[in-house]
Enzyme design. Structure first.
Site, PDB file in Angstrom:
ATOM      1  N   LYS A  75      45.542 -30.687 -24.666  1.00 28.90           N
ATOM      2  CA  LYS A  75      44.357 -31.516 -24.921  1.00 28.90           C
ATOM      3  C   LYS A  75      43.609 -30.939 -26.118  1.00 28.90           C
ATOM      4  CE  LYS A  75      40.257 -33.471 -22.582  1.00 28.90           C
ATOM      5  NZ  LYS A  75      39.540 -33.608 -21.300  1.00 28.90           N
ATOM      6  N   SER A 150      38.600 -38.266 -19.414  1.00 29.51           N
ATOM      7  CA  SER A 150      38.728 -38.108 -20.847  1.00 29.51           C
ATOM      8  C   SER A 150      40.089 -37.586 -21.314  1.00 29.51           C
ATOM      9  CB  SER A 150      37.644 -37.140 -21.344  1.00 29.51           C
ATOM     10  OG  SER A 150      37.827 -35.853 -20.784  1.00 29.51           O
ATOM     11  N   SER A 174      38.012 -35.849 -15.250  1.00 27.05           N
ATOM     12  CA  SER A 174      38.869 -36.119 -16.412  1.00 27.05           C
ATOM     13  C   SER A 174      40.314 -35.632 -16.346  1.00 27.05           C
ATOM     14  CB  SER A 174      38.227 -35.569 -17.676  1.00 27.05           C
ATOM     15  OG  SER A 174      37.199 -36.431 -18.074  1.00 27.05           O
TER      16      SER A 174
HETATM   17  N1  GLN Z   1      33.847 -39.581 -16.962  1.00 28.72           N
HETATM   18  C1  GLN Z   1      32.955 -38.476 -16.778  1.00 28.72           C
HETATM   19  C2  GLN Z   1      32.036 -38.407 -17.986  1.00 28.72           C
HETATM   20  O1  GLN Z   1      32.093 -39.290 -18.766  1.00 28.72           O
HETATM   21  C3  GLN Z   1      33.717 -37.204 -16.612  1.00 28.72           C
HETATM   22  C4  GLN Z   1      34.334 -36.725 -17.862  1.00 28.72           C
HETATM   23  C5  GLN Z   1      35.050 -35.420 -17.692  1.00 28.72           C
HETATM   24  O2  GLN Z   1      35.449 -35.039 -16.607  1.00 28.72           O
HETATM   25  N2  GLN Z   1      35.181 -34.715 -18.797  1.00 28.72           N
HETATM   26  O3  GLN Z   1      31.275 -37.510 -18.159  1.00 28.72           O
END
Ligand code: GLN
Length: 484
Positions: A75, A150, A174
């Site tokens: 990532k 994400s 995410s």
């Molecule tokens: N969807 C959540 C956010 O937008 C979690 C994102 C994540 O786990 N990085 O913050």
């Protein structure tokens, strides 16, 4: 070749059935053929092949670690020495990391090959990969739908078998939500299990890196490499790292699986509910004992998270000012104007929204009403889990309320997007480990993920419960059409 798990690839490399160079070239060619998914932000074939060459030399000597020579996608939130590291943002579009994140160093020390850096929501803020400056990622199960976020690039890459496995990070879901939407096994470890050093910070008290893989066994192999105390991360925990593959084969007879009643109510798609019920049936057959538990403060998790995570983000992202590294606005009148223009041009709208919410929640006069209140809620949420674990060993429920949604469907409605993480966010607030594993499909042929939540540092148990299910089912072996 692309259908092989890490365990199988490792065996093939050690037997010299294939070299790491061949394997790396194979996956790079596959990535090249499927560019339309937009899973990768940066590829550096020469760097990947140099790593593969070094791995082959190690393998030739016969002393290589288990995963030496196996390629892996990273990532683009992990700093990797000499690699452009963008975190999905324009503000880091020209940033070449001058050092390795601890996670990257551990993979390098294990002889693994970095195939490339995967696309992601900007600064990991999102649930669909649509906030990336580098464009959305397409879900290989249906390219009109999102792969989740994400860690959407990592998810699409592994689901399409452009990489045998990948890393993700999980602040509120995410790793687990994209794993669910693309039929992968994803593990968010307990807070403090995996070093955050060199992992670009979003919300430091919630962020945790972990594996995204084809099977629980592969996730265990990757966690063996990633986990461990790091003196460079003051929140990393000094606890011994077990061999996560050792307990996979244990029977789960008598293991108590708790179903939180709040996870099966309004908002859950009936098709997802059906798949989860069938999985519960499978667990009964495996000898697990099913009990009902309650997590009464579940509905407070999203509002609590959307005060705390933006508050931490607003502070963490203050460093991106154009002065030290990254993008700088080309024209400005003085220093303050340079900061303003750089940040106005460098950040996307979701990131700006979070910075504004966070700054507001932390400002004098509002701190007690929002930030402090949310910290208290966080404590209540953790307490819910503590009580639930008095009567069960593992908690089971859906990972995401729906299967993959259409690109653009929720991008104009932040609140609808935030609800994608309704079942995952409380796990980060409590600091517990959580997993998503493939459990079936909806009527449109889109994958459904099953979430397993464990006790603090209970990754072994989670992996065991996931692995046993994967021995009895073959959902995790399904590959999207066109990528077989
Ligand atoms: N969807 C959540 C956010 O937008 C979690 C994102 C994540 O786990 N990085 O913050």
């Amino acid at each position: 070749m692309h259908r092989k798990t890490l365990a199988e690839l490792s065996a093939a490399l050690h037997k010299k059935d294939i070299s790491s160079i061949e394997l790396t070239q194979y996956f790079l060619a596959r990535i090249g053929r499927h560019k339309a998914l937009n899973a990768f932000v940066t590829l550096e074939p020469e760097k990947s092949l140099a790593q593969a060459k070094a791995a082959d030399a190690l393998l030739a000597k016969g002393q290589a670690p288990a995963l030496a020579g196996v390629p892996l996608a990273q990532k683009d939130i992990f700093c990797a020495d000499g690699w452009r590291t963008t975190c999905g943002s324009k503000i880091l579009s020209n940033f070449v990391a001058p050092y390795d994140a601890t996670v990257i160093r551990k993979f390098n020390d294990a002889g693994m090959v970095c195939l490339g850096k995967t696309n992601m929501d900007e600064f990991a803020m999102g649930s669909s990969n649509e906030t990336s400056f580098y464009g959305p990622v397409r879900n290989p199960w249906n390219t009109e739908t999102v792969p989740g976020g994400s860690s959407g690039g990592s998810a699409a890459a592994v689901a399409a078998r452009l990489a045998p496995a990948a890393t993700g990070t999980d602040t509120g879901g995410s790793i687990r939500q994209p794993a669910a939407l693309t039929n992968l096994t994803g593990l968010k470890p307990s807070y403090g299990r995996v070093s955050r050093y060199g992992m670009i910070a979003f919300a430091s008290s919630l962020d945790q890196g972990g594996p995204m893989a084809q099977t629980a066994e592969d996730a265990a192999l990757l966690l063996n490499v990633m986990a461990g105390f790091d003196p460079r991360d003051s929140t990393s925990v000094e606890a011994p790292v077990p061999d996560y593959t050792a307990a996979l084969k244990h029977s789960i007879k008598g293991v108590r699986i708790g179903l939180p009643k709040e996870y099966f109510g309004e908002g859950l798609s009936p098709e997802v509910a059906q798949v989860i019920e069938a999985a519960v049936g499978e667990y009964k057959k495996l000898g697990a004992e099913i009990v009902e538990v309650s997590l009464p403060n579940s509905q407070l998790a999203i509002p609590c998270y959307y005060v705390l995570a933006p508050a931490e983000a607003s502070s963490n992202l203050a460093r991106f000012d154009g002065a030290r590294y990254g993008y700088r606005a080309p024209e400005y009148s003085d220093l303050i104007d340079m900061y303003k223009k750089t940040r106005a041009q460098g950040f996307g709208s979701e990131v700006k929204r979070r910075i504004m919410i966070g700054t507001y929640a932390l400002s004098a006069g509002y701190y007690d009403a929002y930030y402090l209140k949310a910290q208290k809620l966080r404590r209540l949420i953790a307490e819910d889990f503590r009580q639930a674990f008095e009567t069960c060993d593992v908690i089971l429920g859906p990972t995401s309320p729906t299967t993959a949604f259409k690109l653009g469907e929720k991008s104009d409605d932040p609140v609808a997007m935030y609800l994608s993480d309704i079942y995952t966010i409380s796990v980060n607030l409590a600091g517990l480990p959580g997993m998503s594993i493939p459990a079936g499909f909806d009527g449109k042929g889109l994958p459904v993920g099953l979430q397993l939540i464990g006790q603090y540092f209970g990754e072994e148990r989670l992996l065991n419960v996931a692995h046993q299910y994967q021995q009895a089912t073959d959902w995790h072996k399904r590959i999207p059409k066109g990528f077989e």
